[in-house]
Each structure stands twice: as structure tokens, then as C-alpha cells.
Scaffold this motif. Sequence first.
Motif, PDB file in Angstrom:
ATOM      1  N   MET A  86       0.815  -1.222   0.000  1.00  0.00           N
ATOM      2  CA  MET A  86       0.000   0.000   0.000  1.00  0.00           C
ATOM      3  C   MET A  86       0.845   1.267   0.000  1.00  0.00           C
ATOM      4  SD  MET A  86      -3.100  -0.759  -0.506  1.00  0.00           S
ATOM      5  CE  MET A  86      -4.070   0.698  -0.101  1.00  0.00           C
ATOM      6  N   MET A  87       2.143   1.152   0.303  1.00  0.00           N
ATOM      7  CA  MET A  87       3.027   2.314   0.193  1.00  0.00           C
ATOM      8  C   MET A  87       3.099   2.809  -1.250  1.00  0.00           C
ATOM      9  SD  MET A  87       6.333   1.743   2.620  1.00  0.00           S
ATOM     10  CE  MET A  87       7.059   3.259   1.993  1.00  0.00           C
ATOM     11  N   VAL A  88       2.993   1.864  -2.189  1.00  0.00           N
ATOM     12  CA  VAL A  88       3.063   2.243  -3.606  1.00  0.00           C
ATOM     13  C   VAL A  88       1.887   3.134  -3.972  1.00  0.00           C
ATOM     14  CG1 VAL A  88       3.154   1.403  -5.992  1.00  0.00           C
ATOM     15  CG2 VAL A  88       4.254   0.080  -4.167  1.00  0.00           C
ATOM     16  N   VAL A  89       0.702   2.776  -3.436  1.00  0.00           N
ATOM     17  CA  VAL A  89      -0.494   3.516  -3.828  1.00  0.00           C
ATOM     18  C   VAL A  89      -0.807   4.718  -2.950  1.00  0.00           C
ATOM     19  CG1 VAL A  89      -2.189   2.398  -5.304  1.00  0.00           C
ATOM     20  CG2 VAL A  89      -1.546   1.268  -3.232  1.00  0.00           C
ATOM     21  N   LEU A 239       1.850   8.351 -11.974  1.00  0.00           N
ATOM     22  CA  LEU A 239       2.336   7.089 -12.534  1.00  0.00           C
ATOM     23  C   LEU A 239       3.852   6.942 -12.427  1.00  0.00           C
ATOM     24  CD1 LEU A 239       0.057   6.575 -15.675  1.00  0.00           C
ATOM     25  CD2 LEU A 239      -0.260   5.785 -13.327  1.00  0.00           C
ATOM     26  N   ASN A 240       4.593   8.062 -12.512  1.00  0.00           N
ATOM     27  CA  ASN A 240       6.056   7.941 -12.382  1.00  0.00           C
ATOM     28  C   ASN A 240       6.465   7.442 -10.995  1.00  0.00           C
ATOM     29  OD1 ASN A 240       6.570   8.607 -15.034  1.00  0.00           O
ATOM     30  ND2 ASN A 240       6.761  10.791 -14.627  1.00  0.00           N
ATOM     31  N   PRO A 241       5.925   8.012  -9.904  1.00  0.00           N
ATOM     32  CA  PRO A 241       6.237   7.449  -8.589  1.00  0.00           C
ATOM     33  C   PRO A 241       5.811   5.978  -8.460  1.00  0.00           C
ATOM     34  CG  PRO A 241       5.261   9.607  -8.329  1.00  0.00           C
ATOM     35  CD  PRO A 241       5.148   9.264  -9.784  1.00  0.00           C
ATOM     36  N   GLU A 242       4.702   5.628  -9.098  1.00  0.00           N
ATOM     37  CA  GLU A 242       4.250   4.234  -9.045  1.00  0.00           C
ATOM     38  C   GLU A 242       5.298   3.304  -9.650  1.00  0.00           C
ATOM     39  OE1 GLU A 242       0.185   1.790 -10.116  1.00  0.00           O
ATOM     40  OE2 GLU A 242       0.905   3.213 -11.611  1.00  0.00           O
ATOM     41  N   ARG A 243       5.875   3.688 -10.775  1.00  0.00           N
ATOM     42  CA  ARG A 243       6.895   2.852 -11.414  1.00  0.00           C
ATOM     43  C   ARG A 243       8.163   2.788 -10.564  1.00  0.00           C
ATOM     44  NH1 ARG A 243       3.272   3.660 -14.716  1.00  0.00           N
ATOM     45  NH2 ARG A 243       3.055   3.397 -16.952  1.00  0.00           N
ATOM     46  N   ILE A 244       8.554   3.922  -9.995  1.00  0.00           N
ATOM     47  CA  ILE A 244       9.764   3.957  -9.157  1.00  0.00           C
ATOM     48  C   ILE A 244       9.565   3.076  -7.922  1.00  0.00           C
ATOM     49  CG2 ILE A 244      11.250   5.437  -7.745  1.00  0.00           C
ATOM     50  CD1 ILE A 244      10.512   7.746  -9.783  1.00  0.00           C
ATOM     51  N   MET A 245       8.384   3.171  -7.323  1.00  0.00           N
ATOM     52  CA  MET A 245       8.105   2.364  -6.131  1.00  0.00           C
ATOM     53  C   MET A 245       7.961   0.876  -6.463  1.00  0.00           C
ATOM     54  SD  MET A 245       8.156   4.241  -3.403  1.00  0.00           S
ATOM     55  CE  MET A 245       7.102   3.524  -2.140  1.00  0.00           C
TER      56      MET A 245
END
Length: 386
Positions: A86-89, A239-245
Motif C-alpha cells: 500500500m506504500m506504492v499507492v 504514474l512515475n512514482p508508481e513505477r519507481i516504487m
Amino acid sequence: MSSVVETEEHQALRAAVAALGQRYGRDYLARVAREGGHPDELWADAAKLGYLGVNLPEEYGGGGGGIAELSIVLEELGAAGCPLLMMVVSPAICGTVISRFGTDAQKQAWLPGLADGSRTMAFGITEPDAGSNSHRITTTARRDGDEWVLTGRKVFISGVDIADATLIVGRAEDARTGSLKPCLFIVERDTPGFTRSVIDMELQAAEKQFELVLDDVRLPAEALVGDEDAGLLQLFAGLNPERIMTAAFAIGMGRHALAKAVDYAKTRQVWKEPIGAHQAIAHPLAAAHIDLELARLMMQKAAHLYDAGDDMGAGEAANMAKYAAAEACVKAVDQSVHTLGGNGLTREYGLASLVTASRVSRIAPVSREMILNFVSHQTLGLPKSY
């Protein structure tokens, strides 16, 4: 570039999160998943120490850092065997989008809770018929007086049951052109017409996956995040933070598996020497370590560019980081299972479940094929096939 060598602050953060992770570990997360629960204790402890909101603005109780810091937290928890999906989202996608584009009221309402872990938010973009093609999203939002009405379906949305709200990507009609443009809406969990059903996954994880139905969901005007004309920019800012995470998630998992295999190879004796003395065992593990380290460098570059405000540069690097990390993770897990032989398939050692879990980073949030499309078109300038 300053991000090639980690600062002392980042190294200290790694060490502190690793210590927290070791207090919980893989057995804790496996037990929680088996019992159908959620890792509430670990989430609360990580929140109390300020790790969950490390990327959010200080004025709302966050750490004032960026995705560079948040990705360290997730990677180290993963390396300890207890990553928090859930940290990703929640802080990475939703927290970032709201802190960058939300109204003052939205920031006040959500950021303090996202920062201290007391509130969580899910993210709803994927649709049954659109997959990775965000231009094919059919969830529509229409104005009705001073309200919005949302209709559509979403699929593979993580943690909706525990999230206080879901950030839903819909499309609204542009009054000037008549074409549909992406918009983001905060939909609280118990909003009438907003229903969810669990997708039965082979994956053993604490966070469940859901299909969502939005059946004429009525929302107040203030549920719209930011400017309805900045839809795509806002979307990619999430979406960029989502990919990095996702890269951090994969690197942590790969490191966790590799550490188990190395430990085993140092002590397991079949002949005179431990099996780790044999190059057929040692070299693939060394190669897996190299791949994980290379993936982390690209993840650090992507986080550095994103935190510096370079959305275009970050988009390319984040896609590459996610691709490299997923490939490195799958190889590390595969080699680790192989190193343990039959023991690699036992519950005691806990590696077999990672065979399924490691595949997730190749598929979600965007498939490796779509990343190769992105790089071939955007980076290399090759023509599109679609």
C-alpha cells in the motif's frame, strides 16, 4: 550527478528501516496473509517513525522528502521480507497527486492522514477492456449541476477494502472540443453506487485485489482533484512514482531472496566444501546481485529526476528502472529457489511463494512490453505499431 552515491542521511534511513523490517520479517507477513489479515502493526510502526509520509510536505505532517526517500523505505522493508504494497499507492501515487494538484481543502483533508498512516487511499486506473492503454479508459464522469456522476468498471485495484477512499481515473467531456479527457476523483469507500468484489488470486498477499463497479456514483464538485484541464499531467505525476516504487518493491524482494540463497550456499555441504564454493552456484548468484545493483542505480536516477521536477526525464528513467528491477527480481528469485533445490519449494524457507510474487513486477503497473514500446518510441524515435 549527486544521486550516484547515497548521502549519509539516506544511508541512515536505510539502516533504520532495515532494523524495523528485521523486527517483523517474512514470517510476520506470511502469517498475516495466511490469516486473511492486514499488516496493521507494521504499518502503524512505520507510520509512527515517519517512514510512510517521508515524501509528503512537512506542513501536513510529512517528512518533506521525496520519492528517493520513500523508495528506500519500501526497498528495505522488502529486503527484510515484509514490503508494504500500500506504500506504492497511498503515499506515493495518491499523496503525490494530491500534494501537487489538490485544492487546499483536499490537502487539509487527506495529507495529514496519509502522512501519519491513519488514512489510506487506493488508486483506480486499470479497466477490464483497456489494460495498459490509459487512452481507452471508459469510466466516464459527467457534470450534473454542481455534482459529478461517475459510471464504469475497474479491475486489479489493490487494497480497496482497507482504503478510506480510492483515487479514480475517469474521463470527462471537454466543453470546448467535445473529446474525453482524463480526470481524477476522490471516491470515498462507502459512497452509494461504488461496489467492490474480490478477485481470487493465486498470489499469497495481505493486500487483496478488487474489481470495482461505479454505477451512477454521485460526487460533489470538490471530489475532482486539481484542474480538470490538467488531467494527463496529473495522471503521469502519479504514474512515475508508481513505477519507481514498483522498482523498489522488486529490488527489495530480489535482495531478500538472494540473501537467503547466499546464506544457504555458505553453510550447505554436500561434498567437502559448502555448495557456494562451486562456481555453478556462486556465479549466477553474483550475476543476480550485479543486476539488482544496476537496477537500483536506475531507480535512484529516476527518483532524483522526479524529485527535481523533471517529469519528462523521470518518465523515461522510471520506466527503465521498473523494467530493469523486475527482470533482476525474477532472475534473483529463480536462482535463489534453484540454489536451495527442494528446500527452495518448502514453506519453511519461504522462497516458493516469491516465484509468483516476483512476476507481479513484470506485469504491473505496466507490462514490460509496454515499457519496451515506450522506450522504442519515446527514446529511440522508432515508429509506432499501434
